[in-house]
Write an enzyme that holds these catalytic residues in place. Structure first.
Site, PDB file in Angstrom:
ATOM      1  N   LYS A  21     -43.893 -10.903 -23.091  1.00 38.63           N
ATOM      2  CA  LYS A  21     -45.168 -11.284 -23.703  1.00 38.63           C
ATOM      3  C   LYS A  21     -45.458 -12.166 -24.459  1.00 38.63           C
ATOM      4  O   LYS A  21     -46.219 -13.034 -24.329  1.00 38.63           O
ATOM      5  CB  LYS A  21     -45.848  -9.696 -24.140  1.00 38.63           C
ATOM      6  N   ILE A 140     -34.562 -11.537 -28.826  1.00 31.90           N
ATOM      7  CA  ILE A 140     -35.275 -10.914 -29.727  1.00 31.90           C
ATOM      8  C   ILE A 140     -34.629 -10.368 -30.903  1.00 31.90           C
ATOM      9  O   ILE A 140     -34.879 -10.720 -32.140  1.00 31.90           O
ATOM     10  CB  ILE A 140     -35.870  -9.361 -29.080  1.00 31.90           C
ATOM     11  N   ARG A 221     -38.861 -43.632 -18.352  1.00 35.62           N
ATOM     12  CA  ARG A 221     -39.881 -44.757 -18.050  1.00 35.62           C
ATOM     13  C   ARG A 221     -39.439 -45.683 -16.891  1.00 35.62           C
ATOM     14  O   ARG A 221     -38.232 -45.753 -16.663  1.00 35.62           O
ATOM     15  CB  ARG A 221     -40.432 -45.627 -19.177  1.00 35.62           C
ATOM     16  N   HIS A 222     -40.247 -46.175 -16.322  1.00 36.03           N
ATOM     17  CA  HIS A 222     -39.687 -47.579 -15.450  1.00 36.03           C
ATOM     18  C   HIS A 222     -38.982 -48.335 -16.142  1.00 36.03           C
ATOM     19  O   HIS A 222     -38.972 -48.590 -17.431  1.00 36.03           O
ATOM     20  CB  HIS A 222     -40.772 -48.150 -14.659  1.00 36.03           C
ATOM     21  N   GLY A 223     -38.118 -49.284 -15.620  1.00 32.60           N
ATOM     22  CA  GLY A 223     -37.305 -50.275 -16.185  1.00 32.60           C
ATOM     23  C   GLY A 223     -38.327 -51.176 -16.763  1.00 32.60           C
ATOM     24  O   GLY A 223     -39.409 -51.319 -16.383  1.00 32.60           O
ATOM     25  N   ASN A 228     -44.237 -56.205 -19.259  1.00 35.00           N
ATOM     26  CA  ASN A 228     -43.734 -55.960 -20.653  1.00 35.00           C
ATOM     27  C   ASN A 228     -43.420 -57.110 -21.475  1.00 35.00           C
ATOM     28  O   ASN A 228     -43.490 -57.461 -22.574  1.00 35.00           O
ATOM     29  CB  ASN A 228     -42.550 -54.967 -20.638  1.00 35.00           C
ATOM     30  N   ARG A 272     -43.388 -50.588 -10.297  1.00 36.89           N
ATOM     31  CA  ARG A 272     -42.092 -50.731 -11.204  1.00 36.89           C
ATOM     32  C   ARG A 272     -41.478 -49.324 -11.276  1.00 36.89           C
ATOM     33  O   ARG A 272     -40.371 -49.398 -11.684  1.00 36.89           O
ATOM     34  CB  ARG A 272     -42.732 -50.862 -12.666  1.00 36.89           C
ATOM     35  N   GLU A 292     -50.126 -45.475 -14.436  1.00 34.74           N
ATOM     36  CA  GLU A 292     -50.186 -45.577 -15.840  1.00 34.74           C
ATOM     37  C   GLU A 292     -51.867 -45.576 -16.319  1.00 34.74           C
ATOM     38  O   GLU A 292     -52.690 -45.567 -15.320  1.00 34.74           O
ATOM     39  CB  GLU A 292     -49.702 -46.990 -16.396  1.00 34.74           C
ATOM     40  N   PHE A 314     -61.573 -53.025 -29.673  1.00 34.93           N
ATOM     41  CA  PHE A 314     -60.264 -53.005 -30.337  1.00 34.93           C
ATOM     42  C   PHE A 314     -59.926 -52.144 -31.405  1.00 34.93           C
ATOM     43  O   PHE A 314     -59.114 -51.428 -31.725  1.00 34.93           O
ATOM     44  CB  PHE A 314     -59.810 -54.326 -30.253  1.00 34.93           C
ATOM     45  N   HIS A 357     -44.925 -43.732 -16.614  1.00 35.75           N
ATOM     46  CA  HIS A 357     -45.289 -44.911 -17.527  1.00 35.75           C
ATOM     47  C   HIS A 357     -45.320 -44.217 -18.914  1.00 35.75           C
ATOM     48  O   HIS A 357     -45.393 -43.035 -19.002  1.00 35.75           O
ATOM     49  CB  HIS A 357     -46.468 -45.515 -17.100  1.00 35.75           C
TER      50      HIS A 357
END
Length: 457
Positions: A21, A140, A221-223, A228, A272, A292, A314, A357
Site C-alpha cells: 500500500k 518493513i 544520451r546519444h554520442g 554538440n 544521432r 529532443e 533568452f 537526448h
C-alpha cells in the site's frame, strides 16, 4: 458567467500489512507531482507511532480495547489533518495511507470526506504471492521504528502475528456504491468500480501499469553530435568522430555492466540516437516521443546567436526554464506531457535500454528521482555515460558508468549566461542538484486549479 469547480480527491489505501500500500501511495504521489499536481500522503501508522511506539503484536488484537482506542485516535487525527490540508487549499490529491480493512472504517472515511465535497477513490492492494509478501515484510521490519534494534527473527515473527490480527477482521471491498480500484497480485488482475472523473481515471490507468518488482532501467544520451561540437541546439545532426567512438564502445560498456540479460533498445527518431545504438545486438524500437525538445525558430542556432537575436526570449528562458517555450517549439512542460506514455511503458516493461537526448532524459529522470519542476531542466545527463536507475519502494538508486571517451560539456548551470562548450571527461559526480517540490501544474482540468504561467511562443 462561467464558474470553476474545485477538484479535491482523496485516495484511500486499503489492504493487509505488507501488501504494497505504501509503495503504491508513494508511486501515486511521485507521478502526480511530476505532472504538476500538488499531492500529499497522510500515513495513519506514523500518527499511531506518536501515540504508542515500540509495541508488540498484541496492540493490534481487535480485542485489545486500549490498542483499538489509540488506533482509532490515530485514524481520526490523520483524517482531520488531511481535511485541514484540503481546506487550506494546499493541494488537489491527498493519499490516506492505512489498512482501512473493515466496511465500518471505510463507511466512516467516506462519510467524513464526501460530506465536504471531497471525491473518494479507494485503492485496495491484495497479494497472495508469498515471495512478494516475504520481501515486503523484510523491508518493513528493517525500517519500522516498532522493530528498531530488535532481532530480525523476533521482529518477523511479531509482524506476522500482527498480520494475523488484521486477517481476523479483514473485509475486502464489496461496497457497490464506493468508487474503487482493486489490484490483485501485483496487477495480475484489476477490478474497477464507479470510476468516473478524468483525474481519477488517470490515477487508475497509472496504477494499472505499475509492476511491483525489482528491476533496472538503462539509459544513455546519444554520442556526441556534430551540433554538440559546433555549440548548436536542436537539429538532426550526425555523430561526431568521438560520438562514433562511443557508439563502438557502447556494446562493451553494456556487456560489462548489464551482463548477458536480454535487452530491448528504444531510441528517438533522430539520427544521432539511431547511430549511437546501431552496433547494439538487440531488438530496437524508435519512438517519436523520445525526440529532443523542439527548439522552433532557434533550431540550429548557438546560444550566443539566440541571445543576440532574441534577447528578451533568452532572458525569460533563464528566469523560468521549465515553462519557457521556444517560438514555434516546445517547453519542458510540453515535453513532460509528450514523454508520459514512455513512463507508462517503462513501468510495465523490464530490460529496457533507452537511448535519447538531454532534455528528454531530464524529464524521465525527474519522474523516477522525484525532482521538482524548478530543478528538472538542470539535471546533469553527461555524454558518453551509461546510466542505471533501480526503482524501489522508497525512491530510486542511480549509477553512472563512464565510457572514457571525451565529449563536449553541454550542461549550462542555472543562471549562467552563454558558456563556451569545452572538452570534459564526463565525470560521474553530481548527477542532480538541489531537489525542489513541483509547484507548476500541468493538467488543464480547471483554470482555478491549474493557472497558466505566461510563456513566450
Amino acid at each position: 458567467m462561467s464558474t470553476t469547480v474545485e477538484i479535491r480527491i482523496a485516495c484511500v489505501m486499503v489492504g493487509l500489512p505488507a501488501r504494497g500500500k505504501t509503495y503504491l501511495a508513494k508511486k501515486i504521489q511521485r507521478y502526480l507531482r511530476w505532472l504538476g499536481i500538488d499531492t500529499e500522503i497522510f500515513n495513519v501508522g506514523c500518527e499511531r507511532q506518536k501515540l504508542a511506539n515500540r509495541i508488540d503484536h498484541t496492540f493490534f488484537d481487535f480485542h485489545n480495547a486500549n490498542g483499538m482506542s489509540q488506533r482509532e485516535q490515530a485514524a481520526e487525527t490523520t483524517l482531520t489533518a488531511m481535511i485541514d490540508w484540503f481546506d487550506e487549499g494546499k493541494g488537489t490529491v491527498a493519499i490516506y495511507d492505512g489498512t482501512n480493512c473493515t466496511r465500518a472504517r471505510r463507511a466512516w472515511i467516506h462519510k467524513e470526506l464526501a460530506s465536504r465535497g471531497i471525491e473518494v477513490l479507494f485503492i485496495e492492494s491484495i497479494c497472495q504471492d508469498e515471495s512478494i509478501i516475504q520481501s515486503n515484510i523484510q523491508d518493513i521490519i528493517s525500517k519500522n521504528p516498532d522493530y528498531h534494534d530488535m532481532d530480525p527473527a523476533v521482529a518477523e515473527a511479531d509482524f506476522k502475528q500482527r498480520v494475523k490480527h488484521y486477517e481476523e477482521m479483514y473485509e475486502t471491498i464489496t461496497e457497490d456504491h464506493l468508487t474503487y480500484l482493486k489490484i490483485i497480485d501485483a496487477n495480475q488482475q484489476c477490478i474497477i468500480n464507479l470510476v468516473r472523473g478524468y483525474l481519477e481515471s488517470r490515477i487508475v490507468y497509472f496504477l494499472m501499469n505499475v509492476k511491483i518488482r525489482p528491476k533496472s532501467i538503462w539509459f544513455s544520451r546519444h554520442g556526441e553530435s556534430q551540433f554538440n561540437v559546433e555549440d548548436k541546439i536542436g537539429g538532426d545532426a550526425d555523430l561526431s568522430s568521438r560520438g562514433q567512438m562511443y557508439a563502438a564502445r557502447l556494446p562493451d560498456l553494456i556487456k560489462e555492466h548489464v551482463g548477458d540479460r536480454p535487452l530491448t533498445v528504444w531510441t528517438s527518431s533522430m539520427k544521432r540516437t539511431i547511430q549511437t545504438a546501431s552496433q547494439l545486438p538487440y531488438p530496437k524500437k524508435s519512438w517519436k516521443a523520445l525526440d529532443e525538445l523542439n527548439t522552433g525558430v532557434c533550431d540550429g542556432m548557438t546560444y550566443a546567436e539566440i541571445e543576440e537575436k532574441y534577447p528578451e526570449d533568452f532572458a525569460r528562458r533563464d528566469e523560468d526554464k521549465f515553462n519557457y517555450r521556444y517560438r514555434g517549439g516546445e517547453s519542458y512542460r510540453d515535453l513532460v506531457l509528450r514523454v508520459e506514455p514512455i513512463i507508462m511503458e517503462l513501468e510495465r516493461h523490464d530490460n529496457i535500454l533507452l537511448v535519447a537526448h538531454q532534455a528528454t532524459l531530464r524529464c524521465i529522470f525527474a519522474y523516477f528521482l522525484d525532482v521538482g519542476h524548478d530543478e528538472l531542466p538542470y539535471i546533469k545527463v553527461p555524454l558518453h555515460t551509461l546510466i542505471e536507475l533501480i526503482p524501489n519502494a522508497h525512491g530510486c538508486e542511480k549509477h553512472y558508468y563512464r565510457g572514457n571517451i571525451e565529449a563536449v560539456d553541454t550542461f549550462r548551470p542555472k543562471g549562467d549566461r552563454v558558456t563556451k562548450l569545452k572538452d570534459t571527461d564526463t565525470s560521474n559526480a553530481g548527477a542532480i542538484g538541489e531537489i525542489a517540490d513541483a509547484k507548476n501544474p500541468i493538467l488543464p482540468l480547471s483554470p482555478k486549479l491549474y493557472p497558466k504561467k505566461s510563456t513566450t511562443h
